[in-house]
Design a protein around this motif. Structure first.
Motif, short mmCIF file in Angstrom:
data_model
loop_
_atom_site.label_atom_id
_atom_site.label_comp_id
_atom_site.label_asym_id
_atom_site.label_seq_id
_atom_site.Cartn_x
_atom_site.Cartn_y
_atom_site.Cartn_z
N ASN A 58 -29.95 13.50 -2.37
CA ASN A 58 -29.70 14.78 -1.73
C ASN A 58 -30.44 14.90 -0.40
N TYR A 59 -31.67 14.42 -0.37
CA TYR A 59 -32.49 14.63 0.82
C TYR A 59 -32.47 13.46 1.79
N HIS A 83 -22.27 19.04 -11.64
CA HIS A 83 -23.03 19.39 -12.83
C HIS A 83 -22.28 20.31 -13.78
N ARG A 92 -33.24 24.94 1.08
CA ARG A 92 -33.05 23.61 0.48
C ARG A 92 -34.05 22.62 1.04
N PHE A 120 -39.30 21.48 -16.61
CA PHE A 120 -38.78 22.58 -17.43
C PHE A 120 -39.27 22.54 -18.85
N ASN A 172 -27.92 26.92 -18.59
CA ASN A 172 -28.74 25.78 -18.99
C ASN A 172 -29.74 25.43 -17.89
N GLU A 173 -30.89 24.93 -18.32
CA GLU A 173 -31.93 24.64 -17.34
C GLU A 173 -31.56 23.52 -16.38
N TYR A 174 -30.62 22.65 -16.78
CA TYR A 174 -30.32 21.56 -15.86
C TYR A 174 -29.63 22.06 -14.60
N LEU A 191 -30.58 24.94 -13.09
CA LEU A 191 -31.76 25.31 -12.28
C LEU A 191 -32.37 24.06 -11.66
N ALA A 192 -32.43 23.00 -12.48
CA ALA A 192 -33.01 21.76 -11.98
C ALA A 192 -32.19 21.23 -10.82
N ALA A 193 -30.87 21.31 -10.95
CA ALA A 193 -30.00 20.81 -9.87
C ALA A 193 -30.23 21.59 -8.59
N ILE A 194 -30.39 22.90 -8.71
CA ILE A 194 -30.67 23.70 -7.51
C ILE A 194 -32.01 23.29 -6.93
N SER A 195 -32.96 23.09 -7.83
CA SER A 195 -34.32 22.81 -7.36
C SER A 195 -34.43 21.42 -6.71
N ILE A 196 -33.58 20.47 -7.08
CA ILE A 196 -33.63 19.17 -6.41
C ILE A 196 -32.72 19.15 -5.20
N GLY A 197 -32.27 20.30 -4.75
CA GLY A 197 -31.60 20.39 -3.46
C GLY A 197 -30.10 20.19 -3.47
N CYS A 198 -29.43 20.49 -4.58
CA CYS A 198 -27.97 20.40 -4.58
C CYS A 198 -27.37 21.65 -3.95
N LYS A 199 -26.36 21.45 -3.09
CA LYS A 199 -25.64 22.60 -2.56
C LYS A 199 -24.79 23.21 -3.68
N ALA A 236 -32.12 21.00 -22.74
CA ALA A 236 -31.22 21.71 -21.86
C ALA A 236 -31.45 21.37 -20.39
N SER A 237 -32.55 20.68 -20.09
CA SER A 237 -32.86 20.50 -18.67
C SER A 237 -32.33 19.21 -18.09
N ASN A 272 -28.79 16.95 -17.53
CA ASN A 272 -27.33 16.99 -17.60
C ASN A 272 -26.83 15.93 -18.57
N ARG A 284 -37.46 23.14 -0.47
CA ARG A 284 -37.58 22.80 -1.89
C ARG A 284 -38.12 21.39 -2.13
#
Lengths: 339, 303
Positions: free
Chosen positions: A138-139, B211, A105, A115, B191-193, B195-203, A120-121, A123, A108
């Motif tokens: 988050n950071y 999400h 994390r 995307f 859904n890609e969002y 993946l996006a959530a993981i990529s922006i550092g969500c646990k 879909a990318s 929320n 990242r």
């Protein structure tokens, strides 16, 4: 597609720092095929099979290939959104191949993704302001919300969205604007590398060029390095400094963009380049039409993956798997014709 | 597209008219649905009257009054009295309190537990998913009635009154919700969002709570309304059979169970028709509300 905006400003950028930001060595990503009563692994889809390349600081590395050749999987594996089966990913001097949990994390922060699907990318339940501020929260959980808001407002302005977008929901925007929101989210952490996975393929042509030029401007402003994944060759030509061509999970040719477009070496690259539409009707162009379909990546052909469709294939092509070799300066190709 | 570079041209917006969240849009659609609104009104009335029963009437519900046994409806006893001389209307109010408590509490427990299990299984997949879902299958395969009777016997005396029943039906009832939530999460997480959530550092916990769940909540809410109705029916059914809430506690099911006596069935309809009617109308209105929510949350329906 012809893009003729800001050429003098952006075409010649310094990319000669020579330092590698990202090195990928023999990367493999296989998807298991499970079946039978006990869900045993029956085989693998070799989405990415032994891919090696490097991206220098500040450059844009274009990755092209037809649908299903493993471009997106490569991009996602590099960002560790998928787990590599084998190989090594070195980002900014650190091996990130096997990082997990909190360490991953933390890492990242420096690499983000834009995307493909702007619908879909994002929320649908979040306001745009929340979408863009979430990575910062988050950071930097201790950051004051006022500061975060100012940052988000700056980002909105920078990607060309009105400031009242902050309180709106994603469904109130068009595809191009949604993609700008996605770009702002990726920029929020000031990453070093952005993987853009076909960022404009879902947009219509007039909007494509706007988003592409935005990406180019942001690259200068934020000192970004791009891995730009696309299947549209003119888009890749516009964006990239160097280009890698993928076929069936393999990287078949890597060179700077002029070498790829002016003197492609691999037969597959030659066929791709010959398929670019020529706007000048008087210019005669010979089109190389490939026969057949892409073989299944779960059962790739022996030897060279391209030999089943290659117009120049020889007998030994089905036996020897060619490795990526430097045949000219900064021009690597995987084909036995150049051995 | 012009990109402004002058920093001072930007101003923080002075709170523009907030745009409608997906929830606000759904609320508006729901309010326009007449049947659902009438049902909500009815259900709300029943709930308020039941839960405010001690303030509406001062008659003691447990005291047996031998002098007023089996009286038909009159001005003094609006719905008459039962064989023990207890006022039917008052029992109806207090019964609703018990029946609705069982329904609400059991639904809440089932939804919470089912959602937690289902979302963990769906999000993590693999071994976690297999273990949790086999456990769910195991629970789903219990014979409901037999188990209710056994658990009732075990828990009797350890928990007070209606809570035995609530715990018993919750323990046996969460499997369906877990399966539903898991399947919804499975499709939503592609859904890609995400993946996006993981990529922006969500646990992982944040990815699920912030999400995934808001996006499957509509299904859970609709399922919860149906469950609410089912749980009220289950209470009544079990009480009717004598395995529900203890007989001294009034509930709609317990009131109905007096009609097992042929004499009551034939000659004292005022004791069992009111709970039957209220029960039916309550279940119906809950179902209409559920339908209304489903329509309101469906982005493809325009009503």
């Amino acid at each position: 597609m012809n893009i003729t905006i800001n050429h003098e400003k952006i075409s010649e950028r310094k990319t000669d720092s020579g330092e590698n930001l990202l090195e990928i060595k023999n990367l493999k990503t296989y998807y298991p095929i499970k079946g039978g009563f006990f869900r045993r692994t029956l085989g693998h889809v070799k989405a990415v099979d032994n891919v090696s390349f490097e991206i220098k600081k500040g450059e844009t590395f274009g990755l092209v290939g037809e649908s299903g050749c493993g471009k997106s999987t490569t991009g996602r594996t590099i960002l560790r959104l998928l787990d590599p089966t084998d190989g090594q990913i070195v980002f900014d001097g650190n091996d990130i191949t096997n990082l997990t949990g909190a360490k991953l994390r933390e890492a990242r922060k420096d690499f983000q993704m834009v995307f493909q699907d702007p619908y879909a990318s994002l929320n649908p339940m979040q306001m745009v302001g929340d979408i863009i501020s979430e990575p910062i929260k988050n950071y930097y959980p201790r950051k004051k919300s006022k500061e975060i808001k100012t940052e988000v407002m700056d980002l909105l302005e920078r990607v060309g969205l009105p400031s009242d977008a902050y309180y709106k929901y994603a469904h109130e925007f068009s595809g191009g604007q949604r993609q700008r929101i996605g770009i702002a989210r990726a920029l929020a952490l000031k990453p070093k590398l952005i993987v853009a996975d076909e960022p404009v393929s879902a947009l219509d042509v007039s909007v494509q060029s706007q988003v592409l030029n935005l990406l180019k401007e942001l690259q200068d402003d934020f000192d970004l390095t791009y891995l730009f994944i696309a299947h549209d060759l003119s888009v890749v030509k516009h964006m990239s400094d160097r280009i890698g061509v993928m076929y069936l999970g393999n990287l078949v040719e890597v060179a700077d963009k002029h070498s790829i477009y002016d003197e492609p070496l691999h037969p597959y690259t030659q066929a791709l380049i010959s398929a670019i539409p020529e706007p000048d009707p008087d210019k005669k162009k010979e089109r190389i039409v490939l026969q057949g379909d892409v073989p299944s990546p779960s059962n790739p052909p022996s030897g060279c993956p391209f030999h089943t469709r290659c117009p120049l294939a020889k007998e030994e092509c089905s036996e020897i798997k060619p490795q990526l070799k430097e045949v000219k300066q900064n021009h690597r190709v995987a084909c036995i014709l150049y051995d | 597209m012009e990109v402004l570079t002058e920093k001072n041209t930007k101003q923080t917006p002075s709170k523009p008219p907030k745009s409608m969240s997906p929830w606000a849009i759904a609320r508006r659609k729901f309010v326009r649905n007449k049947l659902a609104m009438v049902s909500s009104f009815f259900l709300l009335t029943v709930m308020i009257m039941s839960f405010l029963a001690p303030y509406i009437t001062t008659i003691d519900i447990t005291r047996v009054n031998i002098g007023q046994m089996s009286l038909p409806p009159s001005g003094e006893h609006w719905l008459g009295t039962d064989k023990s001389g207890r006022d039917v209307f008052v029992r109806l109010l207090y019964g609703g309190r018990v029946s609705l408590t069982v329904g609400i509490a059991a639904t809440a427990l089932i939804v919470v537990f089912g959602t937690v299990i289902g979302s963990i299984a769906g999000y993590f997949g693999g071994v976690v998913d297999s273990v949790l879902m086999r456990f769910t299958d195991f629970i789903l395969n219990f014979p409901f009635l037999v188990f209710v009777i056994v658990l009732n016997a075990i828990l009797f005396g350890k928990l007070s009154g209606v809570w035995v029943l609530i715990v018993v039906i919750s323990v046996l009832g969460w499997g369906g919700v877990a399966r539903l939530v898991r399947s919804k999460i499975l499709s939503e997480k592609e859904n890609e969002y995400i993946l996006a959530a993981i990529s922006i550092g969500c646990k992982p916990s944040k990815v699920i709570i912030k999400h995934l769940l808001p996006n499957v909540l509509s299904t859970i809410i609709v399922q919860a309304t149906i469950l609410f109705a089912t749980m009220i029916v289950a209470e009544s059914g079990l009480s009717y059979l004598g395995f529900g809430v203890p007989t001294e506690v009034p509930s709609w099911g317990n009131m109905l169970s007096t009609s097992r006596d042929p004499d009551v069935m034939q000659n004292m309809p005022w004791t069992w028709i009111p709970p039957a009617v209220v029960l039916t109308l309550t279940i119906l209105s809950i179902n209409f509300i559920g339908e209304g929510i489903k329509d309101a949350l469906n982005p493809k329906s325009y009503r």
